[in-house]
Design a protein around this motif. Structure first.
Motif, mmCIF file in Angstrom:
data_model
loop_
_atom_site.group_PDB
_atom_site.id
_atom_site.type_symbol
_atom_site.label_atom_id
_atom_site.label_comp_id
_atom_site.label_asym_id
_atom_site.label_seq_id
_atom_site.Cartn_x
_atom_site.Cartn_y
_atom_site.Cartn_z
ATOM 1 N N TRP A 1 1.015 -1.216 -0.258
ATOM 2 C CA TRP A 1 0.069 0.242 -0.035
ATOM 3 C C TRP A 1 1.440 1.466 0.219
ATOM 4 N N GLN A 2 1.684 1.445 1.057
ATOM 5 C CA GLN A 2 2.681 2.395 1.297
ATOM 6 C C GLN A 2 3.349 2.827 -0.873
ATOM 7 N N LEU A 3 3.679 1.530 -1.469
ATOM 8 C CA LEU A 3 4.353 1.657 -2.456
ATOM 9 C C LEU A 3 3.144 2.529 -3.935
ATOM 10 N N VAL A 4 2.794 2.025 -3.563
ATOM 11 C CA VAL A 4 0.880 2.266 -4.458
ATOM 12 C C VAL A 4 1.067 3.404 -4.167
ATOM 13 N N VAL A 5 1.192 4.288 -2.910
ATOM 14 C CA VAL A 5 0.038 4.960 -2.889
ATOM 15 C C VAL A 5 1.127 6.699 -2.864
ATOM 16 N N THR A 6 2.833 6.246 -3.268
ATOM 17 C CA THR A 6 3.971 7.017 -3.715
ATOM 18 C C THR A 6 4.171 6.936 -4.893
ATOM 19 N N THR B 1 1.058 9.056 -6.366
ATOM 20 C CA THR B 1 0.776 10.036 -5.932
ATOM 21 C C THR B 1 2.112 11.161 -6.929
ATOM 22 N N CYS B 2 3.228 10.478 -7.368
ATOM 23 C CA CYS B 2 4.265 11.004 -7.910
ATOM 24 C C CYS B 2 5.483 11.254 -6.942
ATOM 25 N N GLY B 3 5.593 10.968 -5.786
ATOM 26 C CA GLY B 3 6.050 10.969 -4.711
ATOM 27 C C GLY B 3 5.800 11.636 -3.952
ATOM 28 N N TRP C 1 3.644 9.336 3.938
ATOM 29 C CA TRP C 1 3.351 8.071 5.101
ATOM 30 C C TRP C 1 4.491 7.071 5.474
ATOM 31 N N PRO C 2 5.339 6.041 3.705
ATOM 32 C CA PRO C 2 6.156 5.898 4.911
ATOM 33 C C PRO C 2 7.487 6.526 5.492
ATOM 34 N N ILE D 1 7.427 9.008 7.805
ATOM 35 C CA ILE D 1 6.094 9.327 8.973
ATOM 36 C C ILE D 1 5.581 7.619 10.300
ATOM 37 N N ASP D 2 5.528 6.701 9.301
ATOM 38 C CA ASP D 2 5.606 5.713 9.505
ATOM 39 C C ASP D 2 7.454 5.035 10.038
ATOM 40 N N GLY D 3 8.272 5.677 9.128
ATOM 41 C CA GLY D 3 9.854 5.221 10.047
ATOM 42 C C GLY D 3 9.686 5.545 11.336
ATOM 43 N N ILE D 4 9.412 6.632 11.131
ATOM 44 C CA ILE D 4 9.977 7.457 12.823
ATOM 45 C C ILE D 4 8.723 6.490 13.827
ATOM 46 N N MET D 5 7.926 6.612 13.703
ATOM 47 C CA MET D 5 6.266 5.738 14.313
ATOM 48 C C MET D 5 7.550 3.941 15.116
ATOM 49 N N ILE D 6 7.805 4.138 13.661
ATOM 50 C CA ILE D 6 8.405 2.361 14.531
ATOM 51 C C ILE D 6 9.490 2.644 14.942
#
Length: 139
Positions: free
Chosen positions: A100-105, A108-110, A115-116, A118-123
């Motif tokens: 999903w993160q790959l498809v959204v990126t 939306t042309c980057g 999302w990924p 911010i997700d990395g910071i959350m991890i």
């Protein structure tokens, strides 16, 4: 020749008296074990460490007792931050979210790479889990 007064023999006891008590002897003290040997009944396992648990080769969480994942929190978070395409999610086994993160990126042309990121910071900031529900290791 006359004999003088005789001194009594200390080994001979007078008649009618009880024998003297034996001299006080201290009980034999056990010798302490050599340096480095355990004292008392405790003996550490061979090698000085507890046997590893085959179900938890990376240890267990101290509070919950759940075995740690073979994946590390630092690697997953840095992959998400430095390559914001969901690579960190693929690394920890969460392929659904990674796709999903790959498809959204891509769609939306980057711009969706936020999302990924911010997700990395959350991890990195929280107690994240891998795809099997085991907590990620800290190092």
């Amino acid at each position: 020749m006359t004999q003088g007064p005789e001194t009594p023999d200390p080994n001979q006891q007078p008649e009618g008296s009880a024998p003297p008590p034996p001299p006080y002897e201290q009980p034999a003290q056990p010798t302490p074990p050599p340096y480095g040997q355990p004292q008392g009944g405790y003996a550490p396992p061979a090698g000085g460490f507890a046997a590893p648990n085959p179900a938890a080769p990376y240890g267990v969480h101290p509070v919950t007792g759940v075995p740690y994942s073979d994946k590390t929190k630092l690697v997953a978070g840095l992959l998400q931050i430095l390559i914001p395409l969901g690579i960190g999610r693929f690394y920890i086994g969460d392929t659904k979210t990674g796709v999903w993160q790959l498809v959204v990126t891509i769609l939306t042309c980057g711009i969706g790479a936020l999302w990924p990121f911010i997700d990395g910071i959350m991890i990195l900031a929280t107690d994240s889990k891998d795809a099997q529900g085991r907590p990620l290791r800290t190092s």
